[in-house]
Design an enzyme around this catalytic site. Structure first.
Site, PDB file in Angstrom:
ATOM      1  N   CYS A 193       0.918  -1.539   0.039  1.00 15.68           N
ATOM      2  CA  CYS A 193      -0.052  -0.034  -0.039  1.00 15.68           C
ATOM      3  C   CYS A 193       1.080   1.190   0.062  1.00 15.68           C
ATOM      4  CB  CYS A 193      -0.919   0.085   1.315  1.00 15.68           C
ATOM      5  SG  CYS A 193      -1.829   1.626   1.133  1.00 15.68           S
ATOM      6  N   CYS A 241      -0.715   4.408   2.497  1.00 12.81           N
ATOM      7  CA  CYS A 241      -0.552   4.014   3.943  1.00 12.81           C
ATOM      8  C   CYS A 241      -0.593   2.854   4.249  1.00 12.81           C
ATOM      9  CB  CYS A 241      -1.864   4.836   4.673  1.00 12.81           C
ATOM     10  SG  CYS A 241      -3.437   4.172   4.079  1.00 12.81           S
ATOM     11  N   SER A 242      -1.403   1.895   4.627  1.00 10.69           N
ATOM     12  CA  SER A 242      -1.190   0.546   5.075  1.00 10.69           C
ATOM     13  C   SER A 242      -2.530  -0.305   4.653  1.00 10.69           C
ATOM     14  CB  SER A 242      -0.720   0.652   6.403  1.00 10.69           C
ATOM     15  OG  SER A 242      -1.714   1.276   7.209  1.00 10.69           O
ATOM     16  N   CYS A 243      -3.096  -0.196   3.657  1.00 12.00           N
ATOM     17  CA  CYS A 243      -4.358  -0.918   3.466  1.00 12.00           C
ATOM     18  C   CYS A 243      -3.870  -2.293   3.290  1.00 12.00           C
ATOM     19  CB  CYS A 243      -4.880  -0.349   2.136  1.00 12.00           C
ATOM     20  SG  CYS A 243      -5.515   1.447   2.283  1.00 12.00           S
TER      21      CYS A 243
END
Lengths: 106, 211
Positions: free
Chosen positions: B115, B118-120
């Site tokens: 991702c 961000c941090s999906c």
């Protein structure tokens, strides 16, 4: 980058879990959509990177998470920064005034 | 709670009061109190969410999906066609209404997920992402030089095997279906699950060979 096949705890600090749960809960209640959250969080990560350099995905990740949540709640008039700051100081005073081992209340 | 005990006066070592939480911990607490007082959150729901992600959701969910895909061709076909529906039927819902897409590794193509925003991450299938997935190093380099990143994870691809990088979004999360390891013929779903590692479902690892 450390390849890790071993189970890591989901959260390394209780406040990471609290911030995460607060965000998920608010989104589920319709306070904001998840794409709105992701956009705000992405911007907070970028801002933090600008100040601190490359982020390692640990404590700095959660610091950006909290900053994004504060920003989103402030811009949506859900939690004004002044109110949050006063409440934070009230909690700090309560911890300092409470004997060790006793429950801390406001 | 962390042990960073803040002293306002360094000469004053008074431990009579409660251990003061860190500044971010106090800020989260303040947000919770403000939102609770306004009736905008239900504090009990927060504990339920934490319990879910700490104790109930993790890579074992994704491993179950992969093991079933390996064992059941019809399930595999449905999973590749519409993973969102298939995993929802298994009770693995995306809490943010996101779609899940299963991408299958083959001798020709290896898939890896990142991702860049961000941090999906497919939480219902894999839990909370590991630290490295959230690091800038991984997020930037997985796209730019995936083979070098894979090598650092100990994954060497066959010559001619292409790498496909999938960039997750808030609406779209990916699950890699690793190749079923040789020597696993005849193993049942439960036994196969043990061969499926978290990293193999992100694409930074391969499934374990049976011992």
């Amino acid at each position: 980058m450390i390849p890790a096949e071993f189970a890591e705890p989901a959260f390394t600090d209780p406040w990471h879990a609290q911030a995460f749960a607060l965000t998920v809960h608010l989104s589920e209640r319709g306070a904001f959509t998840w794409p709105d959250w992701a956009a705000t969080f992405g911007a907070a990560l970028a801002a933090r990177r600008g100040v601190h350099g490359a982020l390692d995905g640990g404590a700095d990740y959660w610091a950006a998470w909290l900053a994004a949540l504060e920003t989103l709640l402030a811009t949506r008039d859900m939690a004004a920064p002044g109110d949050v700051a006063r409440m934070r100081d009230a909690w700090e005073a309560a911890y300092l005034a409470t004997p060790h081992g006793a429950p801390v209340t406001l | 709670m962390p042990h960073d005990h803040h002293h306002h006066d360094d000469d004053h070592h008074d431990h009579d009061h409660s251990v003061l939480p860190s500044d971010p911990a106090l800020r989260v607490k303040a947000l919770e109190t403000v939102l609770t007082q306004k009736g905008l959150i239900d504090p009990a729901a927060l504990d339920a969410i934490i319990d879910t992600y700490q104790n109930r959701i993790g890579p074992q969910n994704g491993a179950r999906v992969v093991a079933r895909a390996w064992s059941d061709p019809a399930f595999r076909a449905r999973l590749l066609a519409d993973a969102t529906e298939v995993v929802a039927e298994m009770g693995l819902y995306g809490r943010q209404g996101e779609h899940i897409v299963a991408v299958e590794n083959t001798p020709d193509t290896h898939n890896i997920v990142v991702c860049t925003l961000c941090s999906c991450y497919p939480w219902p299938l894999l839990g909370i992402p590991p630290g490295w997935y959230k690091s800038d190093a991984y997020r930037a380099r997985a796209v730019r030089e995936p083979r070098a990143v894979l090598a650092e994870f100990g994954v060497t691809l066959a010559e001619g095997q292409a790498v496909r990088v999938w960039d997750s979004t808030a609406e779209l999360r990916y699950l890699v279906i690793p190749m079923r390891p040789e020597g696993s013929e005849g193993m049942d779903e439960d036994a196969l699950m043990a061969l499926v590692t978290r990293d193999s479902m992100i694409g930074t690892g391969l499934a374990r060979a049976p011992t």
